[in-house]
Enzyme design. Structure first.
Site, PDB file in Angstrom:
ATOM      1  N   ASP A  79      11.772   4.904  -1.825  1.00  0.00           N
ATOM      2  CA  ASP A  79      11.897   3.454  -1.717  1.00  0.00           C
ATOM      3  C   ASP A  79      11.581   2.826  -3.062  1.00  0.00           C
ATOM      4  O   ASP A  79      11.115   3.479  -3.996  1.00  0.00           O
ATOM      5  CB  ASP A  79      10.950   2.927  -0.639  1.00  0.00           C
ATOM      6  CG  ASP A  79      11.316   1.536  -0.126  1.00  0.00           C
ATOM      7  OD1 ASP A  79      12.306   0.960  -0.615  1.00  0.00           O
ATOM      8  OD2 ASP A  79      10.598   1.024   0.747  1.00  0.00           O
ATOM      9  N   LYS A  80      11.835   1.534  -3.118  1.00  0.00           N
ATOM     10  CA  LYS A  80      11.549   0.714  -4.295  1.00  0.00           C
ATOM     11  C   LYS A  80      10.861  -0.558  -3.828  1.00  0.00           C
ATOM     12  O   LYS A  80      11.105  -1.054  -2.730  1.00  0.00           O
ATOM     13  CB  LYS A  80      12.858   0.396  -5.023  1.00  0.00           C
ATOM     14  CG  LYS A  80      12.815  -0.804  -5.967  1.00  0.00           C
ATOM     15  CD  LYS A  80      13.363  -2.043  -5.293  1.00  0.00           C
ATOM     16  CE  LYS A  80      13.287  -3.271  -6.194  1.00  0.00           C
ATOM     17  NZ  LYS A  80      13.584  -4.503  -5.425  1.00  0.00           N
ATOM     18  N   HIS A  81       9.984  -1.085  -4.668  1.00  0.00           N
ATOM     19  CA  HIS A  81       9.383  -2.387  -4.371  1.00  0.00           C
ATOM     20  C   HIS A  81       9.298  -3.213  -5.639  1.00  0.00           C
ATOM     21  O   HIS A  81       8.963  -2.699  -6.708  1.00  0.00           O
ATOM     22  CB  HIS A  81       7.977  -2.233  -3.784  1.00  0.00           C
ATOM     23  CG  HIS A  81       7.381  -3.549  -3.382  1.00  0.00           C
ATOM     24  ND1 HIS A  81       7.597  -4.116  -2.148  1.00  0.00           N
ATOM     25  CD2 HIS A  81       6.610  -4.434  -4.066  1.00  0.00           C
ATOM     26  CE1 HIS A  81       6.990  -5.278  -2.091  1.00  0.00           C
ATOM     27  NE2 HIS A  81       6.382  -5.495  -3.238  1.00  0.00           N
ATOM     28  N   SER A  82       9.612  -4.498  -5.517  1.00  0.00           N
ATOM     29  CA  SER A  82       9.463  -5.451  -6.619  1.00  0.00           C
ATOM     30  C   SER A  82       8.302  -6.377  -6.319  1.00  0.00           C
ATOM     31  O   SER A  82       8.086  -6.768  -5.165  1.00  0.00           O
ATOM     32  CB  SER A  82      10.744  -6.268  -6.782  1.00  0.00           C
ATOM     33  OG  SER A  82      10.521  -7.373  -7.637  1.00  0.00           O
ATOM     34  N   THR A 119      13.271 -10.555   0.286  1.00  0.00           N
ATOM     35  CA  THR A 119      14.451  -9.777   0.655  1.00  0.00           C
ATOM     36  C   THR A 119      14.888 -10.055   2.088  1.00  0.00           C
ATOM     37  O   THR A 119      16.090 -10.162   2.373  1.00  0.00           O
ATOM     38  CB  THR A 119      14.158  -8.277   0.456  1.00  0.00           C
ATOM     39  OG1 THR A 119      13.923  -8.029  -0.936  1.00  0.00           O
ATOM     40  CG2 THR A 119      15.325  -7.415   0.926  1.00  0.00           C
ATOM     41  N   ARG A 167      -2.522 -15.073   2.309  1.00  0.00           N
ATOM     42  CA  ARG A 167      -2.397 -15.185   0.847  1.00  0.00           C
ATOM     43  C   ARG A 167      -1.406 -16.269   0.454  1.00  0.00           C
ATOM     44  O   ARG A 167      -1.630 -17.016  -0.502  1.00  0.00           O
ATOM     45  CB  ARG A 167      -1.952 -13.843   0.257  1.00  0.00           C
ATOM     46  CG  ARG A 167      -3.002 -12.764   0.268  1.00  0.00           C
ATOM     47  CD  ARG A 167      -2.385 -11.395  -0.022  1.00  0.00           C
ATOM     48  NE  ARG A 167      -1.718 -11.388  -1.306  1.00  0.00           N
ATOM     49  CZ  ARG A 167      -0.620 -10.701  -1.573  1.00  0.00           C
ATOM     50  NH1 ARG A 167      -0.045  -9.971  -0.635  1.00  0.00           N
ATOM     51  NH2 ARG A 167      -0.088 -10.742  -2.781  1.00  0.00           N
ATOM     52  N   SER A 182      -1.478  -4.741  -0.338  1.00  0.00           N
ATOM     53  CA  SER A 182      -0.392  -5.245   0.499  1.00  0.00           C
ATOM     54  C   SER A 182       0.854  -4.388   0.356  1.00  0.00           C
ATOM     55  O   SER A 182       1.443  -3.939   1.345  1.00  0.00           O
ATOM     56  CB  SER A 182      -0.073  -6.695   0.123  1.00  0.00           C
ATOM     57  OG  SER A 182       1.040  -7.169   0.853  1.00  0.00           O
ATOM     58  N   LYS A 186       1.939  -0.903   3.366  1.00  0.00           N
ATOM     59  CA  LYS A 186       3.219  -0.803   4.084  1.00  0.00           C
ATOM     60  C   LYS A 186       4.030   0.387   3.610  1.00  0.00           C
ATOM     61  O   LYS A 186       4.622   1.118   4.409  1.00  0.00           O
ATOM     62  CB  LYS A 186       4.037  -2.087   3.910  1.00  0.00           C
ATOM     63  CG  LYS A 186       3.425  -3.331   4.514  1.00  0.00           C
ATOM     64  CD  LYS A 186       4.392  -4.482   4.527  1.00  0.00           C
ATOM     65  CE  LYS A 186       4.744  -5.000   3.152  1.00  0.00           C
ATOM     66  NZ  LYS A 186       3.678  -5.768   2.518  1.00  0.00           N
ATOM     67  N   LYS A 187       4.113   0.581   2.292  1.00  0.00           N
ATOM     68  CA  LYS A 187       4.933   1.659   1.760  1.00  0.00           C
ATOM     69  C   LYS A 187       4.386   3.026   2.163  1.00  0.00           C
ATOM     70  O   LYS A 187       5.140   3.928   2.543  1.00  0.00           O
ATOM     71  CB  LYS A 187       5.022   1.551   0.240  1.00  0.00           C
ATOM     72  CG  LYS A 187       5.752   0.307  -0.259  1.00  0.00           C
ATOM     73  CD  LYS A 187       7.178   0.245   0.249  1.00  0.00           C
ATOM     74  CE  LYS A 187       7.920  -0.963  -0.273  1.00  0.00           C
ATOM     75  NZ  LYS A 187       9.268  -1.100   0.293  1.00  0.00           N
TER      76      LYS A 187
END
Length: 435
Positions: A79-82, A119, A167, A182, A186-187
């Site tokens: 996966d990817k996260h920004s 997203t 937050r 955070s 989840k990841k």
């Protein structure tokens, strides 16, 4: 244990024990901790931090408040996260491109936070698109198609679901420790084998300085790797919008133009390929990052990523012919206004946070928890850094629900742009790699 004592400990610059943080995370998930206590905890962490040991303990504790997935698939789960920026719609390109290369991508994403878009909000601009899938449906879709982009289910890191909302409305979004916990709770709960992180740096990022961005990138990488997930991070530029649009449906338009090749955004393309190359290398599907980047480029160029995106949209409730008829399927705003430049010269700087807030005030984001998002509003045709401009030439186009909202947005966008007399040196899109 007592929430007040744990909050007081952080307030007084002491670090709670792992057991205390586990108790607090459980209290976030089951309601034992009140909203007021959650807000006080978030503010105390923002101001005083938890340190590396406390950050890891909080991340694991939040992960373990819910179900942790495991997978039995014939390829790597990546996966990817920004960390969030303006016009950052890479996830919509990258998930199907990775799947086209043989990876499995259970992408658990978020909604708009502060001035940045989310997203899930972008995808929900597509009529009928469902971001809430059961675990059974998620497993089936990832197994069949290779990708899904979904909201965290109620039993996946429920402590983060609670703290994420707190937050957003309590002015504590920028905390490195809370961002790390955070994202990774989840990841890691999604059962990933590889994770690539896009840490934004600049006026439109939560981390506005190179030092802060690198600190966050290193915190994320060390915490994830310490939990057994192969991880790397790219620090990328957010001193200008990544896309030329900011707003949910408008960013989907730019994604579809790039996926179908009708009007390719080079920055979106380049960053998607760079992040995808990292993910494929981490997952063992590419010999190295360069090889992985080439594979992602081929998935985009061949139309394989567009085909998988269409299948994903259909599987999650959207139109079956979305890739073929997306211009007819997305909502449009009733009011459009050009934003005239006030001076002649070159674009010297852009306050991207101000652009993001302009979209929020148009209705494209949330000012309060529970606010309904208007998917059609936002900004398009945004001028980039270094471009030559003349007085009266459009800086952007505003898409609004009312004339009043449009006029306010025009003024906000004009204030966000600074025009100078000299040409700027071009800034690199990717500033640094952390592994």
């Amino acid at each position: 244990m007592d929430a007040r004592a744990i909050i007081a400990k952080i307030r007084d610059k002491a670090v709670p024990t792992s057991d205390e943080l586990r108790w607090f995370a459980t209290g976030l998930a089951d309601g034992t901790v009140t909203d007021a206590q959650a807000g006080a905890f978030a503010m105390a962490v923002l101001l005083n931090g938890l340190g590396e040991e406390g950050r890891v303990a909080l991340t694991r504790s939040m992960r373990d408040t819910g179900r942790v997935l495991d997978w039995d698939l014939p390829g790597p789960v990546v996966d990817k996260h920004s960390t969030g920026g303006i016009g950052d719609c890479v996830s919509l390109l990258l998930a199907p491109a990775l799947a086209a290369c043989g990876a499995y991508v259970p992408m658990i994403s978020g909604r708009g936070l502060g001035h940045t878009g989310g997203t899930l909000d972008k995808l929900e601009a597509i009529p009928g698109f469902r971001t809430g899938l059961s675990e059974e449906a998620l497993r089936a879709q990832v197994g069949n198609l290779g990708c899904a982009i979904v909201a965290a289910s109620a039993d996946l890191a429920p402590a983060d679901r609670r703290l994420y909302g707190i937050r957003d409305i309590s002015g504590t979004v920028e905390s490195i420790d809370l961002i790390t916990a955070s994202i990774l709770s989840k990841k890691l709960a999604a059962g990933l084998e590889g994770l690539v992180l896009d840490v934004k740096c600049g006026s439109g990022a939560f981390m506005k300085t190179p030092e802060r961005a690198e600190a966050l990138a290193r915190a994320l990488v060390s915490t994830a790797q310490g939990a057994g997930c192969m991880t790397s991070a790219l620090i990328t530029d957010m001193d200008q919008p990544l896309a030329t649009a900011a707003g949910n449906a408008l960013e989907v338009i730019e994604v579809m133009e790039t996926l179908t090749g009708s009007s390719v955004n080079s920055a979106l393309w380049d960053l998607t390929c760079a992040l995808g190359g990292e993910a494929l290398a981490l997952g063992g599907l590419a010999a190295d990052v360069e090889d992985g980047t080439g594979r992602i480029e081929q998935a985009l160029e061949s139309g394989a990523a567009a085909e998988l995106f269409g299948k994903m949209v259909a599987a999650q409730g959207g139109p079956a012919d979305f890739v073929e008829r997306w211009p007819d399927r997305l909502p449009a705003s009733p009011v459009m206004r050009e934003v005239p430049a006030l001076d002649d010269g070159y674009i010297a700087s852009i306050d991207c946070e101000a652009l993001g807030l302009a979209v929020v005030h148009l209705g494209g984001g949330r000012l309060r928890d529970g606010d309904k998002v208007n998917p059609s509003v936002g900004l398009s045709d945004l001028i980039g850094l270094g471009e030559e401009i003349g007085a009266g030439v459009p800086l952007a186009m505003v898409h609004a629900a009312t004339d009043e909202a449009a006029e306010a947005a025009v003024k906000a966008v004009q204030a966000a742009y600074r025009v100078g007399t000299s040409v700027l040196d071009e800034q690199p899109l990717i500033r640094k790699r952390i592994s």
